[in-house]
Design an enzyme around this catalytic site. Structure first.
Site, PDB file in Angstrom:
ATOM      1  N   CYS A 180     -14.108   7.809 -60.856  1.00 38.02           N
ATOM      2  CA  CYS A 180     -14.195   8.288 -59.473  1.00 38.02           C
ATOM      3  C   CYS A 180     -15.618   8.537 -58.991  1.00 38.02           C
ATOM      4  O   CYS A 180     -15.830   8.970 -57.854  1.00 38.02           O
ATOM      5  CB  CYS A 180     -13.352   9.551 -59.318  1.00 38.02           C
ATOM      6  SG  CYS A 180     -11.601   9.240 -59.673  1.00 38.02           S
ATOM      7  N   ARG A 223      -2.194   3.387 -59.494  1.00 38.52           N
ATOM      8  CA  ARG A 223      -3.310   2.638 -60.089  1.00 38.52           C
ATOM      9  C   ARG A 223      -2.986   1.146 -60.156  1.00 38.52           C
ATOM     10  O   ARG A 223      -3.879   0.314 -60.160  1.00 38.52           O
ATOM     11  CB  ARG A 223      -3.684   3.240 -61.441  1.00 38.52           C
ATOM     12  CG  ARG A 223      -4.293   4.626 -61.228  1.00 38.52           C
ATOM     13  CD  ARG A 223      -4.657   5.335 -62.503  1.00 38.52           C
ATOM     14  NE  ARG A 223      -5.013   6.723 -62.222  1.00 38.52           N
ATOM     15  CZ  ARG A 223      -5.179   7.658 -63.139  1.00 38.52           C
ATOM     16  NH1 ARG A 223      -5.042   7.359 -64.419  1.00 38.52           N
ATOM     17  NH2 ARG A 223      -5.496   8.887 -62.793  1.00 38.52           N
ATOM     18  N   LYS A 282      -6.364  18.878 -57.809  1.00 39.74           N
ATOM     19  CA  LYS A 282      -5.845  17.565 -58.178  1.00 39.74           C
ATOM     20  C   LYS A 282      -5.816  17.490 -59.701  1.00 39.74           C
ATOM     21  O   LYS A 282      -6.844  17.627 -60.363  1.00 39.74           O
ATOM     22  CB  LYS A 282      -6.750  16.479 -57.601  1.00 39.74           C
ATOM     23  CG  LYS A 282      -6.323  15.076 -57.991  1.00 39.74           C
ATOM     24  CD  LYS A 282      -7.147  14.037 -57.264  1.00 39.74           C
ATOM     25  CE  LYS A 282      -6.822  12.642 -57.743  1.00 39.74           C
ATOM     26  NZ  LYS A 282      -7.631  11.629 -57.059  1.00 39.74           N
ATOM     27  N   GLU A 291     -10.386  26.544 -57.561  1.00 43.18           N
ATOM     28  CA  GLU A 291     -10.737  25.273 -56.894  1.00 43.18           C
ATOM     29  C   GLU A 291     -10.506  25.385 -55.387  1.00 43.18           C
ATOM     30  O   GLU A 291     -11.332  24.951 -54.575  1.00 43.18           O
ATOM     31  CB  GLU A 291      -9.867  24.124 -57.430  1.00 43.18           C
ATOM     32  CG  GLU A 291     -10.290  23.559 -58.771  1.00 43.18           C
ATOM     33  CD  GLU A 291     -11.517  22.657 -58.671  1.00 43.18           C
ATOM     34  OE1 GLU A 291     -12.104  22.521 -57.586  1.00 43.18           O
ATOM     35  OE2 GLU A 291     -11.912  22.093 -59.713  1.00 43.18           O
ATOM     36  N   CYS A 336     -13.039   5.426 -57.110  1.00 46.66           N
ATOM     37  CA  CYS A 336     -12.346   4.744 -58.220  1.00 46.66           C
ATOM     38  C   CYS A 336     -11.798   3.352 -57.870  1.00 46.66           C
ATOM     39  O   CYS A 336     -11.713   2.497 -58.740  1.00 46.66           O
ATOM     40  CB  CYS A 336     -11.269   5.619 -58.835  1.00 46.66           C
ATOM     41  SG  CYS A 336      -9.899   5.977 -57.735  1.00 46.66           S
ATOM     42  N   SER A 354       2.709   8.640 -56.205  1.00 46.22           N
ATOM     43  CA  SER A 354       3.354   7.367 -56.527  1.00 46.22           C
ATOM     44  C   SER A 354       4.413   7.471 -57.626  1.00 46.22           C
ATOM     45  O   SER A 354       5.488   6.891 -57.510  1.00 46.22           O
ATOM     46  CB  SER A 354       2.281   6.351 -56.935  1.00 46.22           C
ATOM     47  OG  SER A 354       1.528   6.831 -58.042  1.00 46.22           O
ATOM     48  N   LYS A 373      -1.980  18.354 -55.669  1.00 45.43           N
ATOM     49  CA  LYS A 373      -1.526  17.009 -56.014  1.00 45.43           C
ATOM     50  C   LYS A 373      -1.388  16.873 -57.523  1.00 45.43           C
ATOM     51  O   LYS A 373      -2.318  17.254 -58.220  1.00 45.43           O
ATOM     52  CB  LYS A 373      -2.551  16.006 -55.481  1.00 45.43           C
ATOM     53  CG  LYS A 373      -2.244  14.574 -55.808  1.00 45.43           C
ATOM     54  CD  LYS A 373      -3.367  13.711 -55.364  1.00 45.43           C
ATOM     55  CE  LYS A 373      -3.116  12.336 -55.966  1.00 45.43           C
ATOM     56  NZ  LYS A 373      -4.260  11.510 -55.956  1.00 45.43           N
ATOM     57  N   ARG A 390      -9.301  10.634 -66.804  1.00 49.97           N
ATOM     58  CA  ARG A 390      -9.973  11.437 -65.785  1.00 49.97           C
ATOM     59  C   ARG A 390      -9.977  12.935 -66.113  1.00 49.97           C
ATOM     60  O   ARG A 390     -10.261  13.759 -65.250  1.00 49.97           O
ATOM     61  CB  ARG A 390      -9.280  11.231 -64.434  1.00 49.97           C
ATOM     62  CG  ARG A 390      -9.208   9.788 -63.960  1.00 49.97           C
ATOM     63  CD  ARG A 390      -9.172   9.719 -62.445  1.00 49.97           C
ATOM     64  NE  ARG A 390      -8.589   8.506 -61.907  1.00 49.97           N
ATOM     65  CZ  ARG A 390      -9.147   7.309 -61.961  1.00 49.97           C
ATOM     66  NH1 ARG A 390     -10.296   7.118 -62.587  1.00 49.97           N
ATOM     67  NH2 ARG A 390      -8.540   6.272 -61.403  1.00 49.97           N
TER      68      ARG A 390
HETATM   69  C1  PBG Z   1      -8.170   8.377 -55.886  1.00 53.11           C
HETATM   70  C2  PBG Z   1      -6.741   8.709 -55.720  1.00 53.11           C
HETATM   71  C3  PBG Z   1      -5.678   8.601 -56.634  1.00 53.11           C
HETATM   72  C4  PBG Z   1      -4.520   8.954 -55.928  1.00 53.11           C
HETATM   73  C5  PBG Z   1      -4.910   9.303 -54.647  1.00 53.11           C
HETATM   74  N1  PBG Z   1      -6.282   9.173 -54.547  1.00 53.11           N
HETATM   75  C6  PBG Z   1      -5.636   8.100 -58.017  1.00 53.11           C
HETATM   76  C7  PBG Z   1      -6.236   8.812 -59.143  1.00 53.11           C
HETATM   77  O1  PBG Z   1      -6.859   9.874 -59.018  1.00 53.11           O
HETATM   78  O2  PBG Z   1      -6.134   8.245 -60.223  1.00 53.11           O
HETATM   79  C8  PBG Z   1      -3.116   8.943 -56.467  1.00 53.11           C
HETATM   80  C9  PBG Z   1      -2.030   8.869 -55.452  1.00 53.11           C
HETATM   81  C10 PBG Z   1      -0.680   8.518 -55.981  1.00 53.11           C
HETATM   82  O3  PBG Z   1      -0.419   8.504 -57.196  1.00 53.11           O
HETATM   83  O4  PBG Z   1       0.176   8.263 -55.134  1.00 53.11           O
HETATM   84  N2  PBG Z   1      -8.862   9.095 -56.816  1.00 53.11           N
END
Ligand code: PBG
Length: 328
Positions: free
Chosen positions: A131, A206, A196, A234, A123, A275, A249, A218
């Site tokens: 992705c 992002r 995830k 999963e 991504c 984040s 996550k 997504r």
């Molecule tokens: C890549 C990825 C993402 C995050 C980690 N790897 C973003 C997403 O899936 O949009 C997010 C990590 C975070 O928010 O700290 N796909």
């Protein structure tokens, strides 16, 4: 258990020393992985606005900061790259000269004791921000597997110690395991982003990685936040495909998933304190609406208490300092 007044649960809470002895969960710096964003150029240190203390770093600054991370005793970093150019297939992700591959090489030269983990996902590298590769406006699972496998090979070739696939493609762990084994990297572990979720908590990431999808979202590949049985399927699939560590996550809104998975599988587990979780704490703490240190410690302890062995967190540096300072 006998009841009151023979039993008084407060007895163990009276003395600080006894409280510490009876404590069931404690954080250690060795639990943490620190995520970092690396970008092209020289002398670049761009603050990520919604994530105070986090920067997009060019290699020269990355080296400085990695030295600091290693000195704090943090065992590992997780690298994300901001490519020079984006295209439909995310080519820089699997080029030997790609930004993450360059970063791995310089880290290995300057801080060889630090473990380098790499995110395996397209991504950040695709111009559409999804992705994987598209066909008919959808992410094509099987065509993406091939590219993810190449990306992981390329990262391990450059010196990555562990790869972390996060694209949520079916079969990604198996495809990467096979590709690494083919190249003789049979001992390189895979930490899979197994469960995830399609989460609003990734918003600040992002901004940091410039990876907002240009159309749609997504939910066609990441999980529905309403589901937990599916998370177990999963995780089971990833363990079957050879995942050495499985991840949930985000962390905070999914502690039940971490806890159920730890009990069900007894497999090494990671949780990503993402984040948006970081941004919320920082924003409230900067306004003095909450005590940042206390709340951060409480959140990270709860993630460990739920069953995570490994915590990926933007708070890793501050928690490492606080653990040295001792209790507040
Ligand atoms: C890549 C990825 C993402 C995050 C980690 N790897 C973003 C997403 O899936 O949009 C997010 C990590 C975070 O928010 O700290 N796909």
């Amino acid at each position: 258990m006998s009841s009151f007044p023979k039993t008084r649960l407060r007895r163990l809470r009276r003395l600080p020393a006894l409280r510490r002895m009876a404590r069931e969960t404690s954080l250690s710096v060795s639990d943490f992985i620190y995520p970092m964003f690396v970008t092209h150029g020289r002398d670049v240190r761009t603050p990520v606005e919604p994530m105070p203390g986090i920067y997009q770093l060019s290699l020269d600054h990355l080296i400085e900061e990695v030295g600091e991370v290693a000195a704090l005793g943090i065992p590992a970093v997780l690298l994300f790259g901001i490519p020079a150019t984006k295209d439909p297939e995310g080519a820089e992700a699997y080029e030997a000269g790609g930004i993450v591959q360059e970063a791995i090489r310089v880290i290995k030269q300057t801080a060889p004791e630090l473990m380098v983990v790499t995110d395996v996902c397209l991504c950040e590298y695709t111009d559409h921000g999804h992705c994987g590769v598209l066909s008919d406006g959808h992410v094509d699972n099987d065509a993406t597997l091939e590219l993810l496998a190449r990306m992981a090979q390329c990262q391990v070739d450059a010196g990555a110690d562990m790869v972390a696939p996060s694209a949520m493609m079916d079969g990604q762990v198996g495809a990467i395991r096979e590709a690494l084994d083919d190249k003789g990297f049979v001992d390189t572990p895979i930490m899979s982003y197994s469960a995830k979720y399609a989460s609003g908590f990734y918003g600040p990431f992002r901004v940091a990685a410039g990876s907002e999808p240009r159309f749609g979202d997504r939910s066609g590949y990441q999980m529905d936040p309403a589901n937990s049985d599916e998370a177990m399927r999963e995780i089971a699939a990833d363990i079957d495909e050879g995942a050495d560590i499985v991840m949930v996550k985000p962390a905070l809104a999914y502690l039940d998933v971490i806890s159920t998975a730890k009990k069900a599988f007894g497999h090494p587990m990671a949780a990503y304190n993402v984040s948006g979780e970081y941004a919320m704490v920082k924003a409230a703490a900067e306004n003095e609406w909450i005590d940042g240190r206390r709340v951060t410690t409480e959140i990270l302890t709860s993630i460990k208490r739920a069953g995570a062995d490994v915590i990926i967190s933007y708070h890793a540096k501050e928690i490492a300092r606080w653990l040295v300072d001792g209790p507040q």
